[in-house]
Design a protein around this motif. Sequence first.
Motif: not given
Length: 103
Positions: A53-61, A69-74
Amino acid sequence: MTRSDLVEELAARFGQLTQRDAEHAVKTILDAVGDALVRGHRIEIRGFGSFSVNRRPPRMGRNPRSGEAVAIPEKRVPHFKPGKALREAVDQRTAELKDAAGS
């Protein structure tokens, strides 16, 4: 190859298994892999590969329609890394098929 193709292949290779038994075996294995990944465990199948399982950090999309701008959660996402034997087998067989088609 789909799940039903895998069940058919298993039943064909092992004559003592009925279609129903093969289906149950495939379902059990896939459920076990899924459950282990949900718990955060790593699964290693020697000669085939490993699942983790890999973690994708939160980011702005950005919303492509509005540009907003939309906040994309972890996220935690499953990841498969093929083993050396599988990589080499795929490379060799695809090269052989390519050579056979070119002849």
